[in-house]
Design an enzyme around this catalytic site. Sequence first.
Site, PDB file in Angstrom:
ATOM      1  N   THR A  24      42.581  40.769  42.306  1.00  0.00           N
ATOM      2  CA  THR A  24      42.163  40.798  40.911  1.00  0.00           C
ATOM      3  C   THR A  24      42.160  39.401  40.315  1.00  0.00           C
ATOM      4  O   THR A  24      42.928  38.522  40.754  1.00  0.00           O
ATOM      5  CB  THR A  24      43.094  41.705  40.086  1.00  0.00           C
ATOM      6  OG1 THR A  24      42.807  41.564  38.689  1.00  0.00           O
ATOM      7  CG2 THR A  24      44.552  41.341  40.310  1.00  0.00           C
ATOM      8  N   ASP A  25      41.331  39.197  39.295  1.00  0.00           N
ATOM      9  CA  ASP A  25      41.340  37.919  38.583  1.00  0.00           C
ATOM     10  C   ASP A  25      42.644  37.685  37.842  1.00  0.00           C
ATOM     11  O   ASP A  25      42.941  36.560  37.427  1.00  0.00           O
ATOM     12  CB  ASP A  25      40.161  37.835  37.609  1.00  0.00           C
ATOM     13  CG  ASP A  25      40.153  38.927  36.537  1.00  0.00           C
ATOM     14  OD1 ASP A  25      40.995  39.844  36.598  1.00  0.00           O
ATOM     15  OD2 ASP A  25      39.291  38.861  35.640  1.00  0.00           O
ATOM     16  N   GLU A  26      43.461  38.727  37.678  1.00  0.00           N
ATOM     17  CA  GLU A  26      44.687  38.603  36.890  1.00  0.00           C
ATOM     18  C   GLU A  26      45.780  37.795  37.585  1.00  0.00           C
ATOM     19  O   GLU A  26      46.761  37.410  36.950  1.00  0.00           O
ATOM     20  CB  GLU A  26      45.214  39.983  36.512  1.00  0.00           C
ATOM     21  CG  GLU A  26      44.272  40.756  35.597  1.00  0.00           C
ATOM     22  CD  GLU A  26      44.920  41.968  34.975  1.00  0.00           C
ATOM     23  OE1 GLU A  26      46.135  41.923  34.696  1.00  0.00           O
ATOM     24  OE2 GLU A  26      44.219  42.969  34.775  1.00  0.00           O
ATOM     25  N   LYS A  36      50.135  42.266  42.598  1.00  0.00           N
ATOM     26  CA  LYS A  36      48.933  41.809  43.291  1.00  0.00           C
ATOM     27  C   LYS A  36      49.077  40.344  43.717  1.00  0.00           C
ATOM     28  O   LYS A  36      48.603  39.948  44.783  1.00  0.00           O
ATOM     29  CB  LYS A  36      47.709  41.978  42.389  1.00  0.00           C
ATOM     30  CG  LYS A  36      47.380  43.418  42.041  1.00  0.00           C
ATOM     31  CD  LYS A  36      46.975  44.243  43.248  1.00  0.00           C
ATOM     32  CE  LYS A  36      45.549  43.966  43.675  1.00  0.00           C
ATOM     33  NZ  LYS A  36      45.075  44.900  44.736  1.00  0.00           N
ATOM     34  N   TYR A  71      51.813  44.633  37.001  1.00  0.00           N
ATOM     35  CA  TYR A  71      50.657  44.892  37.878  1.00  0.00           C
ATOM     36  C   TYR A  71      50.192  43.605  38.540  1.00  0.00           C
ATOM     37  O   TYR A  71      50.059  43.532  39.768  1.00  0.00           O
ATOM     38  CB  TYR A  71      49.512  45.518  37.081  1.00  0.00           C
ATOM     39  CG  TYR A  71      48.167  45.398  37.767  1.00  0.00           C
ATOM     40  CD1 TYR A  71      47.943  46.030  38.992  1.00  0.00           C
ATOM     41  CD2 TYR A  71      47.141  44.622  37.213  1.00  0.00           C
ATOM     42  CE1 TYR A  71      46.722  45.902  39.643  1.00  0.00           C
ATOM     43  CE2 TYR A  71      45.921  44.495  37.856  1.00  0.00           C
ATOM     44  CZ  TYR A  71      45.717  45.141  39.065  1.00  0.00           C
ATOM     45  OH  TYR A  71      44.509  45.005  39.713  1.00  0.00           O
TER      46      TYR A  71
END
Length: 330
Positions: A131-133, A160, A156
């Site tokens: 994810t970009d997060e 990741k 979250y």
Amino acid sequence: MVTAKYKNILITGAAGFIGSHFTKLILKKGTFDNVFVVDKFSIGSNPKNLDLCYSLPNFKFFKIDISDQHRMNEFFRNNKVDCIVNFAAESHVDRSLVSSIDFITSNYTGVANLLELSRAHNVKKFVQVSTDEVCFSDDLAEPASEGHPYNPQNPYSISKCASDMLCKIYPKTYKDLKVVVTRGSNTFGPAQYTEKMIPKLITNALENKPLEIYGDGTAIRDYMFVEDHANGIFKALVKGVSGEAYNLCSYNYFSGIGLANLILELIPESKSEIKFVTDRPNHDMCYAIDCSKAESDIGFKYNRDSFKKNLIKTIDWYRDNYNYWNLLYI
């Protein structure tokens, strides 16, 4: 095309939103002798997402949790796998703020289990869908490249981020296993679980319910159509270099309030109104990533100008499939 040595693919989390679109893409391409799929049917997964696949002769489904070492090892003993694309994950920030345990178990322990089994059973290539997060950047003028420092902001994204780091180390330590990471921006399209932003706004508008927006509605995200995302992941499988990460995005930036207003414009019959609610704790106000590396190195393409058309396509799907999305997922 995928080289001849990759004959058997395992897609984990295949009954989820992006995973199911990717699975259908793979089956349509007809590249693999066997398409093995694994899913435990947690929140966000739906067996209906694969309805058109079950009858295909090279499609083989297994209901397994990727963190279950015994059952996954049994699967690998009985099935030859050449490459893996891992979509299996708990993915909703709000739920991770309530309890992080499921996120750590699936998103980190599950990935560690898959990587170890890949080594033990001679898997050639492993693609981790991230994810970009993990590399938080709130500057639209300077979106984060793949080399941007890790900067997770919630349980979250921490889970990741941890699996990202594991995937970065494995090909350096174990040379026979090729590992590639993709980091996608927010994704939307037909059949997405309704806890996510766009389907939640659409379904609430269709049912004349309030469109709830966090805080003052100014938090910004980049929204990428699911077919673009699935194609980008396929490009990473085919052309991605081991040890590398590839950002996948579309530069379609919308604030929460801007997105809600657009959806109300596209559903003119809706009687819904926008309602501002208490902001999410430690809410990231913007995610911005740069996908130029994926464009130049693996041939990733995004359709920035087709956002509105794809949003209308998504709205039409929810309008036409009430009995599909209104049922509780298994």
